[in-house]
Design a protein around this motif. Structure first.
Motif, PDB file in Angstrom:
ATOM      1  N   TYR A 256       0.803  -1.217   0.000  1.00  0.00           N
ATOM      2  CA  TYR A 256       0.000   0.000   0.000  1.00  0.00           C
ATOM      3  C   TYR A 256       0.842   1.275   0.000  1.00  0.00           C
ATOM      4  N   ASP A 310      -2.294  -2.506   4.447  1.00  0.00           N
ATOM      5  CA  ASP A 310      -2.744  -1.518   5.435  1.00  0.00           C
ATOM      6  C   ASP A 310      -3.906  -2.132   6.203  1.00  0.00           C
ATOM      7  N   LYS A 315      -4.623   4.189  11.727  1.00  0.00           N
ATOM      8  CA  LYS A 315      -3.391   4.868  12.105  1.00  0.00           C
ATOM      9  C   LYS A 315      -3.708   6.327  12.409  1.00  0.00           C
TER      10      LYS A 315
END
Length: 951
Positions: A256, A310, A315
């Protein structure tokens, strides 16, 4: 009433042209409301009864959205709750100019009677048309036109309302200036968001609202995570002076943090720019058209061999660069560098609604959640929803609204629910939507062009057709085939030569140029074959009945007939429209049994033997010329008749009869290609297969070298010859593996218009010219070729679009896109059914071979099931062994064991359903045994590239 506008325009030759545009105004345009007594209208769309109950508008009302509301809130407008909406001509024209996909969706809503949407042509109504004032921008003029039309509606409906609860008109706009002016003129006006939130009993509609700029700022951090995108003016200047390059953004499935930007050049002068790291990717999404700036040469890197997904918790937007990005750069610096750059701006977004699943926030009261798309090339999307509990375990659709520079993820909104994850119908819908496969039922407009039943061949149809019903014609197809495109015959002539005919369904007789059925077929481009389901290009009455060359029924055909000697040399070729009556519809296995059974001497069997004998010679001639014989594994499912679940999975076996049919289809395609090009050198629809660039062969050459085998790639013939002699003692499967790798090196074959290209060569078939003629039931390209051939032999008349090379080229591009997406959809269908198969079979131990090696993984092929899976080795755990990746020779060292390409391994295969969104086949290493190595769940994908040639 007539308005006219006169202006002058400079011509290319330097002259001046006077242009007068006339604009007619009328006073008899209907308002579309059933309460109106002023308009003399025959039918109405807008109802009197209040369909939408609102806290803001407790009275019956119609809604008029402005252009930006339509463009940004189309998902809300599509909901069945939203009714009694007036779409102004001004809005419709602006939407059409700014977004073709949304324009099509809006037109579909208007045509849906139950929605009660009405299009009002305000630009031609005497009382609502306005002139643009001096100094007024086009946008301001259109906003004013919308306000004038809304005011007219309010006044107009008052004339028909006598009760105490009059019908009102509500203008929806998110433009503060437009809203203020509307209020000043006495209009009832609201922002779209406040109106939708006011609707009673429909809280789910709020989730569908696209985020406004204010909302976008609310849910992002204050820290700038990405560079600012350059304005379009600077991008255009940079493209002009060569500072920037324009290309299509292609995100990686496996990593990613990595992507490439494909920059189209002249001819073969196209390049790919490597992009690594979040900041350099700079908020680009798969298929966006972007501007990139090349980095200095000393900053160029190589594609990473790390597999990164991911996954997990969201995050933080304030998070610093992670270990993953650092690891990415270190690993990339070890190998040969490629042109590397960074995205500096977005030229065109190619966003669409994405299918996937919701990852609910761990904070109980939060309404902000992450959506994980089914396609790993799409970033996770942050959305707001109050339905998180209800959406758990559901496949949903989400649209992106924007991607602020302060946000780690793009922001979006909920569109709709598709169904429970894992459900066969739901998963099938997901793969069709994700691969942009048109799959709606054929409209009444399309079906109206079908012939009336019962249908028969009339004397008028027989004009300019040969009657070939007496010939011993038969078809040979896969089992269960109902859309039979082609049939064959072979007979001996009085002069001792043979006559061979390929008879193709005459679909172009039923689908005439420019009608609704023709346009639908052109848009669909191809029939899509999924496991247990077929998405037809044309209605079933044609595909499985009137066009299908079934046995013992008379059918219209387009025939290509050769006179051939016994050495398979073509002496004469002719083409004709015909009528045939097939004597048998056989499967490949049935035809093979007839050929092999020496006791059978009937005409059909003699036919087949003659065809098979010639086909072997034709194939030998092709291979001598340099045609490639490559390999890939195609799997077949045996489906339970009641549950429709797969009960067995095996790779397909090819017989001589497969090759027999193949050879004559190829011969027909080549013969027709030459004919239509000779007649129409500027507008023939042809098909080419470009030669791969030398770099494509790197992995093949390294793999062969690892087994001390030399492969030559100077030409297709050199490659074919070296593959033929590539053998390793004690490793009988080596040659097949090598051919599978060679297949991966190939370019995609594409359709093109002969007047737009000079390179016609088909690399794989070693043919100077080629087209598709033999499958018009399932490919629209073949219908165009049939029309060209019919005109060439004076069997039909031409039409302007057929001779327009620009339109033929644009059509070719759509057909190439549809064909590619069809292949991806088929692959996804096989993958899903493979999961169903292993879900019922439990754990199996199977032999496999290493096909590729990565920095932290090996990719293993299981020949028995046609499966290809990745086995990851965990190098992050300090207790785990060190993983060493050698870029020069494709090998991977884990502890003391070295993995090479083509190494034999034993793996355990089972279904890993721990991630319901991305269920995968777990492939765990049994042999060789490597103590202390952590092996994570891999992604497994069936090999579904078809072994047959480009017939």
């Amino acid at each position: 009433m007539l308005k006219s506008k006169t202006f002058v325009k400079k011509t290319r030759s330097g002259g001046v042209m006077k242009i007068v545009r006339e604009h007619y105004l009328r006073d008899d345009i209907w308002c579309g409301s059933e309460v109106c007594t002023e308009c003399k209208q025959e039918s109405t769309a807008l109802q009197r009864d209040p369909c939408m109950e609102s806290n803001l508008c407790s009275y019956p009302h119609y809604v008029i959205p402005d252009t930006n509301v339509v463009l940004h809130q189309i998902d809300v407008l599509e909901d069945q709750v939203i009714r009694n909406v007036i779409i102004l001509q001004t809005v419709l024209a602006e939407v059409r100019h700014r977004s073709a996909p949304i324009y099509k969706r809006l037109k579909d809503i208007v045509h849906e009677k139950e929605k009660n949407f009405y299009t009002f042509t305000n630009e031609h109504h005497r009382e609502t048309f306005i002139e643009r004032e001096p100094g007024e921008s086009a946008n301001d003029r259109n906003d004013r036109a919308i306000r004038v039309a809304a005011k007219w509606y309010s006044e107009h409906l008052k004339k028909s309302e006598s009760d105490t609860d009059p019908l009102k008109v509500v203008l929806l706009t998110n433009d503060q200036g437009n809203k203020q002016k509307a209020e000043e003129s006495g209009l009832l006006v609201y922002k779209c968001e406040e109106y939708i939130k006011s609707l009673i009993g429909n809280p789910e509609l709020v989730d569908r609202l696209a985020l406004s700029n204010d909302d976008k700022n609310d849910i992002t951090s204050s820290k700038v995570l990405f560079p600012e995108h350059l304005p379009l003016s600077r991008i255009q200047a940079g493209l002009k002076n060569g500072t920037f390059l324009q290309g299509t953004f292609r995100a990686s499935r496996d990593n990613y943090l990595e992507a490439t930007v494909f920059v189209q050049g002249e001819g073969e002068d196209s390049t790919e720019v490597l992009i690594q790291g979040l900041q350099n990717l700079n908020r680009s999404v798969y298929q966006d058209v972007v501007a990139v700036q090349l980095l200095p040469r000393d900053q160029w890197v190589a594609p990473s061999s790390v597999v990164l997904q991911d996954e997990g918790a969201a995050k933080d937007d304030n998070e610093e660069e992670g270990e993953e990005e650092k690891e990415l750069r270190v690993s990339a610096a070890e190998a040969a560098r490629k042109p590397t750059g960074r995205v500096v701006g977005i030229i065109k977004r190619n966003w669409r609604p994405f299918c996937g699943m919701l990852n609910a926030s761990i904070i109980k009261e939060s309404t902000r959640h992450l959506f994980t798309p089914a396609d790993r090339r799409i970033p996770r999307i942050r959305i707001e929803t109050r339905q998180a509990d209800a959406l758990a375990g559901q496949r949903i659709m989400v649209a992106i609204d924007g991607w602020p520079k302060h946000s780690r993820y793009p922001n979006g909104h909920f569109v709709r629910t598709l169904g429970s994850a894992g459900d066969k119908e739901t998963e099938q819908q997901v793969l069709l939507l994700e691969h942009d496969v048109p799959h709606q039922a054929f409209s009444q407009a399309v079906l109206s062009f079908l012939p009336t039943m019962p249908w028969e061949i009339t004397p008028e149809v027989m004009v300019n057709r040969e009657d070939l019903r007496s010939l011993t014609v038969c078809s040979v197809d896969p089992p269960g085939c109902t859309d039979i495109d082609d049939a064959l015959h072979c007979r001996e002539l009085d002069n001792g030569n043979l006559e061979v005919g390929v008879h193709i369904a005459d679909v172009s007789h039923f689908i005439r140029p420019g009608n609704a059925m023709d346009k639908e077929a052109a848009n669909r481009g191809t029939t899509v074959y999924l496991c247990g389901k077929r998405i037809d290009m044309v209605p079933e009455l044609l595909s499985s009945n009137l066009c299908s060359l079934r046995s013992n029924v008379e059918r219209l055909a387009f025939s290509c007939i050769w006179e051939i000697n016994h050495e398979a040399e073509i002496l004469k070729t002719r083409f004709t429209k015909s009528v045939i009556k097939s004597k048998a519809s056989l499967t490949y296995a049935e035809a093979q049994m007839r050929i092999d059974d020496t006791t059978q001497t009937d005409d059909i069997t003699k036919n087949l033997r003659g065809l098979n004998k010639l086909a072997k010679i034709l194939k030998k001639h092709r291979i001598l010329k340099g045609a490639l014989t490559l390999s890939s594994l195609e799997v077949r499912f045996h489906i339970d008749s009641e549950t429709h679940d797969p009960i067995d999975l095996q790779t397909k076996e090819l017989m001589e009869t497969n090759s027999m049919v193949e050879e004559f289809m190829l011969l027909a395609n080549i013969s027709v290609a030459q004919k239509i090009f000779d007649e129409f050198p500027d507008c023939a629809m042809l098909r080419k297969h470009p030669a791969p660039p030398p770099s494509n062969y790197d992995i093949l050459l390294k793999a062969a070298k690892s087994k001390a085998v030399e492969i030559h790639t100077d030409s297709a013939k050199a490659l074919a010859d070296s593959l033929d002699v590539a053998r390793v003692d004690g490793f009988p499967y080596f040659n097949t593996l090598l051919r599978i790798l060679a297949t991966r090196c190939m370019m995609q074959a594409v359709y093109f218009c002969s007047g737009m290209d000079s390179d016609f060569h088909h690399y794989g078939l070693a043919s100077p010219i080629y087209t598709h003629f033999t499958s018009p039931i399932r490919r629209y390209a073949d219908i165009i070729v049939h029309r060209l051939l019919a005109v060439a032999i004076a069997a039909d008349k031409t039409y302007p679009d057929l001779m327009d090379k620009q339109k033929q080229s644009a059509l070719s591009n759509n057909l190439n896109y549809r064909h590619k997406m069809s292949q991806y959809a088929q692959r996804a269908s096989v993958a899903f059914h493979t999961q169903l198969f292993f879900k019922s079979r439990g754990i199996l131990n199977e032999e496999g071979f290493v096909l590729f090696v990565r920095k932290n993984a090996i990719i293993v092929l299981i020949p028995k099931f046609g499966l290809e899976g990745t086995v990851f080795f965990d190098s992050k755990n300090k207790a785990a062994p060190t993983v060493v990746f050698d870029e020069e020779g494709p090998s991977l060292t884990v502890e003391q064991h070295i993995f090479h390409i083509f190494d034999r391994v034993i793996v355990t295969i089972s279904l890993d359903a721990s991630n319901i969104q991305h269920q995968k086949i777990r492939m765990s290493l049994i042999e060789p045994v490597i103590p202390g190595v952590s092996v994570s769940a891999p992604e497994v994908e069936p090999l579904t590239k078809k072994p047959r040639l480009d017939r």
